[in-house]
Structures are given as structure tokens and as C-alpha cells.
Design a protein around this motif. Structure first.
Motif, PDB file in Angstrom:
ATOM      1  N   ILE A   1       5.362   7.103  -4.903  1.00  0.00           N
ATOM      2  CA  ILE A   1       6.636   8.081  -5.418  1.00  0.00           C
ATOM      3  C   ILE A   1       6.810   7.975  -6.365  1.00  0.00           C
TER       4      ILE A   1
ATOM      5  N   ASN B   1      19.474   1.307 -11.775  1.00  0.00           N
ATOM      6  CA  ASN B   1      20.012   2.707 -12.547  1.00  0.00           C
ATOM      7  C   ASN B   1      20.925   3.147 -12.403  1.00  0.00           C
TER       8      ASN B   1
ATOM      9  N   GLY C   1       2.198  -0.398  -8.456  1.00  0.00           N
ATOM     10  CA  GLY C   1       2.696   0.844  -7.655  1.00  0.00           C
ATOM     11  C   GLY C   1       2.558   2.260  -7.831  1.00  0.00           C
ATOM     12  N   THR C   2       1.490   2.971  -8.076  1.00  0.00           N
ATOM     13  CA  THR C   2       1.736   4.384  -8.714  1.00  0.00           C
ATOM     14  C   THR C   2       1.969   4.877  -6.991  1.00  0.00           C
TER      15      THR C   2
ATOM     16  N   ARG D   1       8.968   1.276   4.575  1.00  0.00           N
ATOM     17  CA  ARG D   1      10.090   1.667   4.755  1.00  0.00           C
ATOM     18  C   ARG D   1      10.368   1.665   5.870  1.00  0.00           C
TER      19      ARG D   1
ATOM     20  N   ASN E   1      -3.118  -0.590  -7.777  1.00  0.00           N
ATOM     21  CA  ASN E   1      -2.501   0.730  -7.430  1.00  0.00           C
ATOM     22  C   ASN E   1      -3.390  -0.522  -6.132  1.00  0.00           C
ATOM     23  N   ARG E   2      -2.999  -0.573  -5.071  1.00  0.00           N
ATOM     24  CA  ARG E   2      -3.535  -1.143  -4.068  1.00  0.00           C
ATOM     25  C   ARG E   2      -4.470   0.274  -3.737  1.00  0.00           C
ATOM     26  N   THR E   3      -3.889   1.554  -3.645  1.00  0.00           N
ATOM     27  CA  THR E   3      -5.525   1.945  -3.605  1.00  0.00           C
ATOM     28  C   THR E   3      -5.892   3.351  -4.419  1.00  0.00           C
TER      29      THR E   3
HETATM   30  N1  LIG Z   1      16.318   3.537  -8.513  1.00  0.00           N
HETATM   31  C1  LIG Z   1      15.691   4.324  -7.274  1.00  0.00           C
HETATM   32  O1  LIG Z   1      16.687   5.705  -7.068  1.00  0.00           O
HETATM   33  C2  LIG Z   1      14.026   3.978  -6.676  1.00  0.00           C
HETATM   34  C3  LIG Z   1      14.122   5.699  -5.594  1.00  0.00           C
HETATM   35  C4  LIG Z   1      12.860   5.341  -5.059  1.00  0.00           C
HETATM   36  C5  LIG Z   1      12.102   3.895  -4.744  1.00  0.00           C
HETATM   37  N2  LIG Z   1      12.657   3.144  -5.672  1.00  0.00           N
HETATM   38  C6  LIG Z   1      11.899   1.621  -6.197  1.00  0.00           C
HETATM   39  O2  LIG Z   1      10.687   1.784  -5.766  1.00  0.00           O
HETATM   40  C7  LIG Z   1       9.516   0.990  -5.790  1.00  0.00           C
HETATM   41  C8  LIG Z   1       8.068   1.943  -4.977  1.00  0.00           C
HETATM   42  O3  LIG Z   1       8.885   2.733  -4.210  1.00  0.00           O
HETATM   43  P1  LIG Z   1       7.935   4.394  -3.728  1.00  0.00           P
HETATM   44  O4  LIG Z   1       8.824   5.107  -2.965  1.00  0.00           O
HETATM   45  O5  LIG Z   1       7.375   4.870  -5.257  1.00  0.00           O
HETATM   46  O6  LIG Z   1       7.006   3.116  -2.951  1.00  0.00           O
HETATM   47  P2  LIG Z   1       5.415   4.138  -2.384  1.00  0.00           P
HETATM   48  O7  LIG Z   1       5.652   5.683  -2.948  1.00  0.00           O
HETATM   49  O8  LIG Z   1       5.186   3.426  -1.368  1.00  0.00           O
HETATM   50  O9  LIG Z   1       4.707   3.144  -3.404  1.00  0.00           O
HETATM   51  C9  LIG Z   1       4.512   1.678  -3.369  1.00  0.00           C
HETATM   52  C10 LIG Z   1       3.535   1.279  -3.851  1.00  0.00           C
HETATM   53  O10 LIG Z   1       3.006   0.347  -3.561  1.00  0.00           O
HETATM   54  C11 LIG Z   1       1.323  -0.001  -3.046  1.00  0.00           C
HETATM   55  N3  LIG Z   1       0.871  -0.731  -2.411  1.00  0.00           N
HETATM   56  C12 LIG Z   1       1.724  -0.977  -1.232  1.00  0.00           C
HETATM   57  N4  LIG Z   1       1.275  -2.569  -0.573  1.00  0.00           N
HETATM   58  C13 LIG Z   1       1.305  -3.389  -1.487  1.00  0.00           C
HETATM   59  C14 LIG Z   1       0.000  -4.166  -1.462  1.00  0.00           C
HETATM   60  N5  LIG Z   1       0.308  -5.274  -0.660  1.00  0.00           N
HETATM   61  N6  LIG Z   1       0.143  -4.538  -2.810  1.00  0.00           N
HETATM   62  C15 LIG Z   1       0.229  -4.082  -3.937  1.00  0.00           C
HETATM   63  N7  LIG Z   1       0.824  -3.195  -3.737  1.00  0.00           N
HETATM   64  C16 LIG Z   1       0.985  -2.514  -2.684  1.00  0.00           C
HETATM   65  C17 LIG Z   1       1.412   1.246  -2.521  1.00  0.00           C
HETATM   66  O11 LIG Z   1       0.073   1.678  -2.861  1.00  0.00           O
HETATM   67  P3  LIG Z   1      -0.847   2.547  -1.336  1.00  0.00           P
HETATM   68  O12 LIG Z   1      -0.861   3.735  -2.288  1.00  0.00           O
HETATM   69  O13 LIG Z   1      -1.883   1.356  -1.279  1.00  0.00           O
HETATM   70  O14 LIG Z   1       0.139   2.645  -0.532  1.00  0.00           O
HETATM   71  C18 LIG Z   1       1.763   2.389  -3.072  1.00  0.00           C
HETATM   72  O15 LIG Z   1       1.371   3.363  -3.965  1.00  0.00           O
HETATM   73  C19 LIG Z   1      10.201   0.796  -4.596  1.00  0.00           C
HETATM   74  O16 LIG Z   1      10.754  -0.434  -5.239  1.00  0.00           O
HETATM   75  C20 LIG Z   1      11.629   1.830  -4.297  1.00  0.00           C
HETATM   76  O17 LIG Z   1      12.725   0.451  -4.098  1.00  0.00           O
HETATM   77  C21 LIG Z   1      13.671   2.871  -6.543  1.00  0.00           C
END
Ligand SMILES: NC(=O)c1ccc[n+]([C@@H]2O[C@H](COP(=O)([O-])OP(=O)(O)OC[C@H]3O[C@@H](n4cnc5c(N)ncnc54)[C@H](OP(=O)(O)O)[C@@H]3O)[C@@H](O)[C@H]2O)c1
Length: 348
Positions: free
Chosen positions: A14, A128, A11-12, A172, A37-39
Motif C-alpha cells: 500500500i 518522515n 515490498g510493493t 498489522r 514483492n513476496r507476491t
Molecule cells: N511513514 C509512514 O507514514 C508509513 C505509512 C504506512 C506504512 N509505512 C510503513 O511502510 C511499510 C509497508 O507498509 P504497508 O502499509 O505498505 O504494508 P503492506 O501493504 O502490507 O506492504 C508490505 C509488503 O511487504 C510484502 N511482504 C509481506 N511479507 C513479506 C515477507 N515475508 N518477505 C518479503 N516481503 C513481504 C507484502 O507482500 P504481499 O503482497 O505478498 O503481502 C507487501 O506487499 C511498513 O514498514 C510500514 O510501517 C509507513
């Protein structure tokens, strides 16, 4: 020096790029060696930044878990996929840490807790905020001075941010996870509350959807009763109109009170407290400015230690703890659907 732990990032998106990668690079005994990553193109770009070789950019989660060189997996997937990742981790006997909230709903979360309790494999939820230095200061240095704890007010409110980069993530905007932004960010707030004051027994809450982009309710006003008998209010939401972002947590005791304020308008987060049994006997206020730790680094160091020592008991946020945070959000949502009636927080 012992050899570094090799990890795979799945899940690479943001957060992997902006936060996990820079954090991992700072920790000398961690080495990213694989990605998925999916993409795939996004994983390839990530791999270049991370120094991961092209052959180790995989086409499926299974391939990542099959790589014998990978010591553990760091998962940052849309949270409805956390359960699948945990199942694979257990099947392939590979430690896993994954991002919060624990799961999309309590059924999935319960399954993760039960699976994690049946194995010795280190499994951690990356919450965290449980690593905040402020928690230790409040608990160890201040609470013993303010007598018996009576109640609290916890307020984390702010204006809607049109430029919030996370609004670009489809999962989201159309949340499968209960509470959308309320669980997404709310579990952080609840982690802090609970690390300081202990578990929540019941909630009476009202929630509302203010922003269409949230996809579901995005503000919460509630009262809570803790297992200790302490009562308080918990208000959370970043969907309001123009207002100062305000984040503070006040605890009232029989011999004083303490306020932890981490509003962004402050130079540093502060803890201020006064002691005394009444307005007449109150002390001067003591102010502590906090040089906060990097909580992301702390959570990775904690997980790495558990992996190296093969000891899941070292994990600060195991699934059982993260379950409680999501269960409180679920109770608040259920309460709101019943007009604010008191709802017991589910236990596993
Ligand atoms: N601790 C913190 O402060 C904090 C802050 C932000 C986020 N997070 C957590 O980090 C995680 C990711 O968040 P993000 O903001 O980075 O979201 P994001 O950018 O959407 O990253 C999620 C990644 O998962 C991939 N994905 C989507 N659908 C999928 C599937 N069906 N199977 C496998 N992979 C898939 C996406 O690939 P595509 O490129 O194909 O869309 C995307 O690259 C979440 O759990 C979020 O709650 C935590």
C-alpha cells in the motif's frame, strides 16, 4: 546535470504504491529501476506504474541487492524483516533506507544499530515526521522566547476508523512488532516530541487493548521524564469511540508557552505562543500558520544526498535515533505490565 540515482523498491504494498512511488517520481534525481514483492503479481503491477522493465521485477531480495545498476534499496517490508534487509545491504555494500518502526523488537533494533555503526554505508530509517517544518519553527523561533522549559502535554487521540486501509495488512492484524499500532504510529509522534525537546529518560505508562483488530494494546496514557529534566504527559491512540481527532503538543516554560496543533479540523497546522512570567504579565497570543513541507520528499532528498556524497553523517534519522523511538514504546509497555511503575528507556 549528474545522472540520477537508480533505486529498487522492495515490498510493493500500500505505502509503496500510494506514497513512495508518487514521491520518488517528483524527485528528478531518483529513478526506480527494480522491484521485488513476496507476491510477484503485485510487484509487476507496481513496475508498470513505475516504468520499471519486466526483467527487473525480481524473485528475491538477494537478486535486488545483486543488481549492480541499483544504487540503493528502498524497503517497505513488514517491519520484522527490516533486519534481514539491512544485513543483506551490508553484505552487498548497497545503501538502504527502510520504513519505520526500525524493527519488530529492541533486540532486532539493537542489532541494526550496531551493524549500521560498523559500516560507512548510508542506512536510514524513514521517519518522515522528523522532517516537519514545524519542528524548526518551534525550536528556532519560539522556544528561545518562553524561558526555561518546565513541562509538556502531548496528545494524539482519535476515533477508531473502520475503513483504515492498513487494517487489510495481515502483519498489522497479527503484529509481531511490539505495541502493534502503538509503535506503528507512535514512533512518528515520538520523533516529533524528541526532535523538539530531546531524548526521554524514563516512562510511567498504562496501555490497554480497545480493538480486537489491533492484535495488541492500542492506547497509551503516560508520563515521561526527559534527559533534560523536563517532565510531561504523552497520550496516544486511535482506537476510541466517536471523538474528534485531536493532535496537539503544548510546551510550558518559565516565560510563556507554545502550542503546536495539527488537528485535521484546522485549515493549516498552527503554532501559537504567548510570553510572560505570569497570567498578569502575559503577552497577546502570536499565531503562526504553517505551510508544511512534503516530509516524504524531504526524507528521500536527505537520503539521496547521503548516498551521492557517500556520507552517512548527513542522515537525519539514522538507526540509533529510530532505536530510541521504539525503546520508548517498549518502556511504556513494560511499565504498563508492572502497573505503571517508572521504567528507564533502554539505550544501545
Ligand atoms: N511513514 C509512514 O507514514 C508509513 C505509512 C504506512 C506504512 N509505512 C510503513 O511502510 C511499510 C509497508 O507498509 P504497508 O502499509 O505498505 O504494508 P503492506 O501493504 O502490507 O506492504 C508490505 C509488503 O511487504 C510484502 N511482504 C509481506 N511479507 C513479506 C515477507 N515475508 N518477505 C518479503 N516481503 C513481504 C507484502 O507482500 P504481499 O503482497 O505478498 O503481502 C507487501 O506487499 C511498513 O514498514 C510500514 O510501517 C509507513
Amino acid at each position: 546535470m549528474s545522472s540520477p540515482l537508480n533505486l529498487a523498491i522492495v515490498g510493493t504494498g500500500i505505502f509503496a504504491t500510494d506514497t513512495h512511488l508518487p514521491t520518488i517520481k517528483k524527485i528528478s534525481n531518483l529513478k526506480p529501476i527494480a522491484a521485488y514483492n513476496r507476491t510477484k503479481s503485485k510487484a509487476e503491477t507496481f513496475a508498470e506504474k513505475a516504468g520499471i522493465s519486466k526483467e527487473k521485477v525480481y524473485d528475491s531480495l538477494e537478486e535486488v541487492f545483486n543488481d549492480s545498476k541499483v544504487d540503493f534499496v528502498d524497503a517497505l517490508l513488514p517491519v520484522q524483516f527490516n533486519l534481514d534487509a539491512v544485513k543483506l545491504a551490508i553484505e552487498k555494500n548497497k545503501p538502504i533506507c527502510f520504513e519505520k518502526p526500525i524493527a519488530a523488537n529492541l533486540e532486532q533494533a539493537k542489532e541494526i544499530v550496531k551493524l549500521s555503526e560498523k559500516t560507512d554505508l548510508p542506512i536510514a530509517v524513514l521517519e518522515n515526521w522528523s522532517f516537519l517544518k514545524a519542528i524548526k519553527i518551534i525550536k528556532n523561533e519560539v522556544l528561545p522566547k518562553i524561558g526555561d522549559i518546565i513541562g509538556f502535554t502531548y496528545n494524539a487521540t482519535g476515533p477508531w476508523n473502520d475503513e483504515n486501509k492498513y487494517l487489510a495488512t495481515g502483519w498489522r492484524l497479527k503484529p509481531e512488532h511490539i505495541g502493534g499500532f502503538l509503535s506503528d504510529g507512535g514512533v512518528h509522534q515520538l520523533a516529533l516530541l524528541i526532535e523538539v525537546l530531546g531524548d526521554v529518560e524514563s516512562v510511567s505508562g498504562l496501555t490497554k487493548q480497545v480493538r480486537e483488530q489491533s492484535g495488541t494494546d492500542d492506547i497509551l496514557f503516560s508520563t515521561m521524564k526527559l534527559k533534560s529534566g523536563v517532565i510531561g504527559t504523552f497520550t496516544y491512540g486511535s482506537a476510541f469511540g466517536a471523538t474528534d481527532k485531536s493532535t496537539s503538543f503544548t510546551i510550558f516554560g518559565t516565560n510563556g508557552s507554545v502550542t503546536y496543533d495539527w488537528s485535521p479540523s484546522l485549515n493549516k497546522p498552527t503554532i501559537s505562543y504567548q510570553t510572560g512570567t505570569s497570567g498578569q504579565t502575559k503577552s497577546e497570543k502570536t499565531l503562526i500558520e504553517i505551510d508544511e513541507v512534503n516530509t516524504f520528499e524531504e526524507e528521500f532528498k536527505n537520503f539521496a544526498e547521503a548516498v551521492i556524497k557517500k556520507d552517512k553523517n548527513l542522515i537525519v534519522v539514522p538507526p540509533s535515533k529510530a532505536f530510541h523511538h521504539l525503546a520508548i514504546v517498549a518502556a511504556a509497555l513494560e511499565s504498563s505490565s508492572k502497573g505503571g511503575s517508572n521504567v528507564k528507556v533502554e539505550v544501545v
